[in-house]
Design a protein around this motif. Structure first.
Motif, PDB file in Angstrom:
ATOM      1  N   GLY A 372      19.157 -27.480  -0.474  1.00  0.00           N
ATOM      2  CA  GLY A 372      20.517 -27.804  -0.598  1.00  0.00           C
ATOM      3  C   GLY A 372      20.999 -29.326  -0.085  1.00  0.00           C
ATOM      4  N   GLN A 373      22.139 -29.463  -0.205  1.00  0.00           N
ATOM      5  CA  GLN A 373      22.767 -30.714   0.321  1.00  0.00           C
ATOM      6  C   GLN A 373      23.651 -30.659   1.597  1.00  0.00           C
ATOM      7  N   VAL A 374      23.607 -31.709   2.406  1.00  0.00           N
ATOM      8  CA  VAL A 374      24.525 -31.698   3.264  1.00  0.00           C
ATOM      9  C   VAL A 374      25.336 -33.004   3.479  1.00  0.00           C
ATOM     10  N   GLU A 375      26.572 -33.342   3.312  1.00  0.00           N
ATOM     11  CA  GLU A 375      27.022 -34.750   3.285  1.00  0.00           C
ATOM     12  C   GLU A 375      28.009 -34.894   4.573  1.00  0.00           C
ATOM     13  N   GLU A 390      30.452 -31.724   4.339  1.00  0.00           N
ATOM     14  CA  GLU A 390      30.477 -30.963   3.108  1.00  0.00           C
ATOM     15  C   GLU A 390      28.930 -30.549   2.794  1.00  0.00           C
ATOM     16  N   ASP A 391      28.832 -29.270   2.389  1.00  0.00           N
ATOM     17  CA  ASP A 391      27.553 -28.590   2.165  1.00  0.00           C
ATOM     18  C   ASP A 391      27.777 -27.962   0.665  1.00  0.00           C
ATOM     19  N   SER A 392      26.317 -27.817   0.019  1.00  0.00           N
ATOM     20  CA  SER A 392      25.945 -27.038  -1.093  1.00  0.00           C
ATOM     21  C   SER A 392      25.925 -25.717  -1.096  1.00  0.00           C
ATOM     22  N   GLY A 393      26.275 -24.907  -0.166  1.00  0.00           N
ATOM     23  CA  GLY A 393      26.031 -23.720   0.202  1.00  0.00           C
ATOM     24  C   GLY A 393      26.652 -22.476  -0.553  1.00  0.00           C
ATOM     25  N   ILE A 394      26.844 -21.336   0.166  1.00  0.00           N
ATOM     26  CA  ILE A 394      27.211 -20.156  -0.603  1.00  0.00           C
ATOM     27  C   ILE A 394      28.654 -20.092  -0.860  1.00  0.00           C
ATOM     28  N   GLY A 395      29.463 -20.850  -0.096  1.00  0.00           N
ATOM     29  CA  GLY A 395      30.740 -21.103  -0.224  1.00  0.00           C
ATOM     30  C   GLY A 395      31.546 -20.002   0.450  1.00  0.00           C
ATOM     31  N   ILE A 396      32.854 -20.005   0.301  1.00  0.00           N
ATOM     32  CA  ILE A 396      33.800 -18.868   0.906  1.00  0.00           C
ATOM     33  C   ILE A 396      34.825 -18.513  -0.186  1.00  0.00           C
TER      34      ILE A 396
END
Length: 465
Positions: A372-375, A390-396
């Motif tokens: 994934g990515q973290v900005e 900001e991340d490209s993770g699982i979201g909420i």
């Protein structure tokens, strides 16, 4: 209160009636005096036309008198009495040149005076007229008692007028006191409802602006009180849930520590497992210490008790150090971390800024996906700083976004236990942002990722490199 208003109003009315009566008496006395003066002067002017025969003809002299109590006197310019209707031998009378009415007549043509007569033993009104053609002063006098002479007529009328006026005034005073107190009684009845939860206040639209201001203030106070009670109840509920959750979170590591300790104490642990049990006890102890420290920090932030002194430091460098420290966690899942950190010198509690950035970055890594990515972006604004993670993770999901900043709230209990943590990370972030009166915004979508933006109005200065 009603009795006091009625009493005071009655006193004012009686005082006003007394003053009015006195003024009426003075005005009527003045009018009566002027009328008497006018009558006497008319008699003197009439006498002037017939003056040729007065000194020789006593009958003509006395015919000018309307009342037997009146006296007519003729005086020369030197004050000598030439003729007096009340005295047989006028030449025996004392000189009248110093009499006030005589002096005024010689000076102005007409003269008046009121004084007590030693001869008649009563007050007399004197009117004098100077005839320049014969160089004589004609003076007439009459008993004068003012309004007292009409007392038998005026007193009953005055008493009746005062009585009627007083009755009307007392009726108005009672009505005024009733109308004044009634709104206060109604307001007092509504005030009694303030302590009753959920009871609405209903006030009439009173004519007096002051009463409307009072009712408006009471209505607002009731609303604020209801809001305050609701907030206190909510805070009480939050505290109850907090202590319940804290007890639960502390119970888990304590149970684990006790279990490993009992296992070691039983002697059933093999030698090669001994170190593993000790390591597990240390991990659970660290977890418990971390949890306690997080709870204490939230309590201090809520109470606005600063336990860390504000210092000047490079916030961009601090965040970069946190990123470097978290790289093992990023490399574990092959997560790429991109930073755009301005070198901003800020004045703040370094420990709080470290907690804020560390919790945001740690969550972005923990709840991400493999590869994934973290900005991470830090910029200086006119009113402070802006930090975006900001991340490209699982979201909420949307329903969970409103609660993720609550203490001990976990979106996925199983995953949260797996990745570790106290469940207080985002709650600490929220409290730090509120402590500095900043803003916190979250944008997240399931399966796509999460972006958290923090604005802090702290003293900041761009550092040029």
């Amino acid at each position: 209160m009603k009795k006091r208003i009625f009493r005071n109003f009655t006193i004012i009315i009686c005082f006003a009636l007394t003053i009015g009566s006195v003024m009426l008496y003075l005005v009527m006395s003045s009018i009566l005096l002027e009328k008497e003066k006018e009558n006497l002067m008319t008699t003197l002017k009439t006498l002037d036309y017939a003056q040729g025969d007065l000194l020789e003809n006593d009958a003509i002299f006395k015919n000018f008198l309307d009342d037997e109590d009146e006296r007519l006197t003729i005086i020369d310019e030197q004050g000598k009495v030439l003729l007096d209707s009340g005295v047989e031998d006028a030449e025996m009378m004392e000189n009248h040149l110093q009499r006030d009415e005589v002096k005024e007549a010689l000076r102005d043509g007409f003269g008046y005076d009121i004084r007590f007569s030693d001869t008649l033993k009563e007050n007399m009104l004197y009117a004098a007229y100077y005839n320049e053609s014969v160089h004589q002063i004609y003076r007439i006098s009459t008993p004068y008692h003012g309004l007292a002479a009409y007392g038998y007529m005026l007193v009953p009328l005055l008493l009746m007028t005062l009585g009627v006026s007083l009755l009307i005034s007392l009726w108005m005073a009672k009505r005024f006191s009733d109308n004044s107190v009634k709104p206060l009684e109604e307001i007092a009845a509504e005030i009694a409802k303030i302590s009753k939860r959920g009871a609405a206040l209903h006030f009439k639209n009173y004519d007096f602006e002051e009463l409307r201001a009072i009712t408006s203030a009471l209505t607002q106070m009731k609303q604020e009180l209801e809001t305050t009670i609701s907030r206190l109840e909510q805070e009480k509920l939050i505290r109850t849930e907090f202590f319940s959750n804290a007890s639960h979170e502390l119970k888990t590591p304590l149970t684990s520590i006790r279990g490993y300790a009992e296992l070691l104490n039983s002697g059933m642990v093999k030698e090669e497992q001994y170190a593993q049990c000790i390591a597990r006890i240390m991990i659970e102890s660290d977890h418990m210490i971390e949890l306690i420290n997080d709870i204490l920090m939230i309590s201090r932030l809520e109470g606005k008790h600063m336990d860390a002194q504000a210092t000047t430091f490079d916030l961009g460098a601090l965040i970069q150090d946190i990123v470097d420290a978290q790289m093992p966690l990023a490399l574990k899942d092959q997560i790429q971390v991109h930073t755009d950190l301005a070198h901003v010198e800020v004045v703040a509690a370094k420990r709080y800024m470290q907690e804020l950035a560390n919790n945001l970055i740690t969550n972005a890594l923990k709840y991400n996906r493999a590869n994934g990515q973290v900005e991470i972006e830090l910029t200086k604004e006119e009113t402070g700083i802006k930090l975006i993670v900001e991340d490209s993770g699982i979201g909420i999901s949307e329903e969970n976004q409103a609660r993720v900043f609550e203490r001990f709230y976990r979106v996925d209990e199983g995953r949260d236990k797996k990745v570790g943590g106290s469940g207080l990370g985002l709650a600490i972030v929220k409290h730090i942002v509120h402590y500095y009166e900043g803003t916190l915004h979250m944008h997240s979508k399931l399966g796509i990722g999460t972006r958290i933006t923090v604005h802090l109005p702290i003293l900041a200065k761009q550092i040029d490199h």
